[in-house]
Scaffold this active site. Structure first.
Site, PDB file in Angstrom:
ATOM      1  N   GLU A 124      30.674  51.490  30.985  1.00 11.91           N
ATOM      2  CA  GLU A 124      30.021  52.243  29.919  1.00 11.91           C
ATOM      3  C   GLU A 124      30.947  53.308  29.338  1.00 11.91           C
ATOM      4  O   GLU A 124      31.032  53.487  28.117  1.00 11.91           O
ATOM      5  CB  GLU A 124      28.749  52.922  30.435  1.00 11.91           C
ATOM      6  CG  GLU A 124      27.706  51.954  30.976  1.00 11.91           C
ATOM      7  CD  GLU A 124      27.787  51.782  32.472  1.00 11.91           C
ATOM      8  OE1 GLU A 124      26.736  51.796  33.123  1.00 11.91           O
ATOM      9  OE2 GLU A 124      28.923  51.627  32.995  1.00 11.91           O
ATOM     10  N   CYS A 167      24.542  54.100  36.160  1.00 11.56           N
ATOM     11  CA  CYS A 167      24.290  54.931  37.333  1.00 11.56           C
ATOM     12  C   CYS A 167      23.777  56.299  36.909  1.00 11.56           C
ATOM     13  O   CYS A 167      24.118  56.812  35.841  1.00 11.56           O
ATOM     14  CB  CYS A 167      25.553  55.067  38.178  1.00 11.56           C
ATOM     15  SG  CYS A 167      26.909  55.935  37.364  1.00 11.56           S
ATOM     16  N   CYS A 175      26.830  57.862  34.578  1.00 11.75           N
ATOM     17  CA  CYS A 175      26.965  57.233  33.264  1.00 11.75           C
ATOM     18  C   CYS A 175      25.799  57.593  32.353  1.00 11.75           C
ATOM     19  O   CYS A 175      25.947  57.602  31.130  1.00 11.75           O
ATOM     20  CB  CYS A 175      27.058  55.711  33.422  1.00 11.75           C
ATOM     21  SG  CYS A 175      28.632  55.153  34.117  1.00 11.75           S
ATOM     22  N   ALA A 218      35.809  20.437  51.678  1.00 11.79           N
ATOM     23  CA  ALA A 218      36.390  19.318  50.937  1.00 11.79           C
ATOM     24  C   ALA A 218      36.104  18.051  51.732  1.00 11.79           C
ATOM     25  O   ALA A 218      36.421  17.977  52.928  1.00 11.79           O
ATOM     26  CB  ALA A 218      37.894  19.517  50.766  1.00 11.79           C
ATOM     27  N   SER A 248      43.865  15.960  57.287  1.00 12.66           N
ATOM     28  CA  SER A 248      42.880  16.229  56.240  1.00 12.66           C
ATOM     29  C   SER A 248      43.514  16.589  54.897  1.00 12.66           C
ATOM     30  O   SER A 248      42.801  16.917  53.960  1.00 12.66           O
ATOM     31  CB  SER A 248      41.948  17.370  56.688  1.00 12.66           C
ATOM     32  OG  SER A 248      42.696  18.554  56.925  1.00 12.66           O
ATOM     33  N   ARG A 279      39.373  32.037  46.344  1.00 14.63           N
ATOM     34  CA  ARG A 279      39.926  32.930  47.359  1.00 14.63           C
ATOM     35  C   ARG A 279      40.295  34.292  46.767  1.00 14.63           C
ATOM     36  O   ARG A 279      40.110  35.321  47.405  1.00 14.63           O
ATOM     37  CB  ARG A 279      41.168  32.312  47.996  1.00 14.63           C
ATOM     38  CG  ARG A 279      40.909  31.168  48.948  1.00 14.63           C
ATOM     39  CD  ARG A 279      42.232  30.631  49.475  1.00 14.63           C
ATOM     40  NE  ARG A 279      42.059  29.523  50.403  1.00 14.63           N
ATOM     41  CZ  ARG A 279      43.073  28.836  50.932  1.00 14.63           C
ATOM     42  NH1 ARG A 279      44.328  29.166  50.608  1.00 14.63           N
ATOM     43  NH2 ARG A 279      42.849  27.844  51.774  1.00 14.63           N
ATOM     44  N   ARG A 326      46.822  31.459  45.929  1.00 14.05           N
ATOM     45  CA  ARG A 326      48.071  31.182  45.238  1.00 14.05           C
ATOM     46  C   ARG A 326      47.827  30.486  43.901  1.00 14.05           C
ATOM     47  O   ARG A 326      46.917  29.658  43.776  1.00 14.05           O
ATOM     48  CB  ARG A 326      48.979  30.296  46.103  1.00 14.05           C
ATOM     49  CG  ARG A 326      49.266  30.876  47.470  1.00 14.05           C
ATOM     50  CD  ARG A 326      50.239  30.020  48.275  1.00 14.05           C
ATOM     51  NE  ARG A 326      49.717  28.690  48.567  1.00 14.05           N
ATOM     52  CZ  ARG A 326      48.907  28.405  49.580  1.00 14.05           C
ATOM     53  NH1 ARG A 326      48.465  29.374  50.375  1.00 14.05           N
ATOM     54  NH2 ARG A 326      48.522  27.165  49.788  1.00 14.05           N
ATOM     55  N   GLY A 373      36.722  25.581  60.838  1.00 16.86           N
ATOM     56  CA  GLY A 373      36.514  24.156  60.777  1.00 16.86           C
ATOM     57  C   GLY A 373      35.054  23.758  60.921  1.00 16.86           C
ATOM     58  O   GLY A 373      34.144  24.596  60.804  1.00 16.86           O
ATOM     59  N   PRO A 374      34.845  22.468  61.227  1.00 16.25           N
ATOM     60  CA  PRO A 374      33.476  21.942  61.276  1.00 16.25           C
ATOM     61  C   PRO A 374      32.608  22.622  62.326  1.00 16.25           C
ATOM     62  O   PRO A 374      31.412  22.817  62.107  1.00 16.25           O
ATOM     63  CB  PRO A 374      33.693  20.456  61.593  1.00 16.25           C
ATOM     64  CG  PRO A 374      35.079  20.359  62.155  1.00 16.25           C
ATOM     65  CD  PRO A 374      35.868  21.428  61.484  1.00 16.25           C
TER      66      PRO A 374
END
Length: 355
Positions: free
Chosen positions: A57, A80, A89, A159, A173, A189, A212, A267-268
């Protein structure tokens, strides 16, 4: 729809898009966008700066200058009304002469939570709540979740092949999904505050877990890396935090530290554990057009459902293409209930001072 409502959505959509520019710089504060409009022309706009600096703002009002007097301010999150690292604000809006304020959603922070709207209305401003509120709430879901329950929004990323496998019989994998999906995960990420991974995955895959760009350079913002268990000496994930203990207690601790979002990357065994404890808010499946056949590496090893009545069910949020893959995003009913409750709270301030 009236001409005014169409214009309100147009300018709020601009504020929402501006807010995303603050996504990587604002946390643990919310990423907010603001637009000052006068005579159907934008005279000022801005987004949240880094913690301790200006809110959206004030950036927009500074750009507008004298033109802010008699203008309308569109802001994705309630202004706020308390003294924090910066002055309120609401005071800045009144001093600038803003006549009308259009707010996306109420701020869930207990220090605000409607106080900004009440204060502006008592000062004589016309305040409207709820323009594009569903889209804004979804964009701020990690912030809302942490402020409401003091626990970060937790995302499970997986995935997998179309037949639900995450690794071949030999344990390999890389790479199941397409380069486009992998690039998107790196962007994800860069937006989360922390990544959680099991020590077994660190031993087997030795991942860096950094964010990355496609050329291998690092994003400016990097998440904290947390390994559940002992970290092998020389692991690429270092420096990282080794945590041994109950996962729900870890999430509580992170939430109290101001961590808004956590990405679980495996992992799983870890994924199944968090799922069984109903600690996942968002499931994000990257599904490759590939079939692996018989494999012991199922996507989510967890307690089986004895009957159809015991099936765990969530709610689909989005299904879309990403390169050659399909991305399926699903929210747990518990997380969805939290968001719906805050939407109801926000809308209760539309025509009254709210609860």
């Amino acid at each position: 729809m009236t001409v005014r409502s169409v214009l309100d959505e147009r300018w709020m959509d601009r504020a929402l898009r501006l807010s995303q520019r603050a996504r990587r710089v604002a946390p643990p504060n919310p990423w907010v966008g603001a637009v000052v409009v006068k005579d159907d022309v934008i005279v000022g706009e801005g987004w949240t700066q880094k913690p301790g600096s200006h809110h959206a703002e004030k950036v927009a009002l500074a750009m507008a200058g004298p033109s802010a007097r008699g203008a309308t301010l569109y802001v994705t999150l309630e202004p706020c009304a308390h003294e924090g690292r910066t002055p309120p604000c609401t005071v800045a809006l009144r001093e600038a002469g803003i006549e009308r304020c259009v707010v996306g959603i109420i701020d869930p922070d207990p220090l605000v939570r409607g106080r900004g709207v009440v204060e502006l209305r008592e000062a004589g401003l016309d305040v409207e709540i709820g323009v594009l509120d569903e889209a804004i709430l979804d964009a701020l879901r990690t912030y809302v979740a942490q402020r409401v329950r003091e626990r970060p929004w937790t995302i499970l990323k997986v995935a997998m092949t179309l037949d639900g496998k995450i690794a071949a019989a030999d344990g390999s994998s890389r790479w199941i999904t397409s380069p486009s999906s992998r690039e998107e995960v790196h962007r994800l990420r860069s937006e989360v505050d922390a990544i959680v991974v099991g020590a077994g995955t660190v031993r087997v895959d030795d991942p860096q877990l950094t964010a990355r760009h496609a050329d291998g350079t690092l994003y400016e913002r990097q998440p904290a890396r947390i390994v559940l268990g002992a970290i092998p000496e020389g692991a690429k994930v270092l420096p990282a935090l080794s945590y041994i203990g109950a996962v729900d207690e870890l999430l509580d601790r992170l939430g109290k530290q101001g961590v808004l979002s956590v990405l679980v990357e495996g992992g799983p065994k870890v994924a199944g554990q968090l799922h069984d404890q109903d600690l996942i808010d968002e499931y994000r499946w990257y599904v490759a057009p590939a079939l692996m056949g018989s494999s012991s590496y199922d996507v989510l090893p967890s307690r089986p459902s004895a009957t159809m009545d015991e099936l765990w069910r969530g709610s689909f949020h989005e299904v879309r293409r990403c390169g050659d893959d399909i991305v399926v995003t699903m929210y747990s009913h518990r997380a969805l209930g939290l968001l719906e409750a805050h939407l109801e709270l926000s809308r209760s301030f539309r025509s009254t001072r709210g609860a």
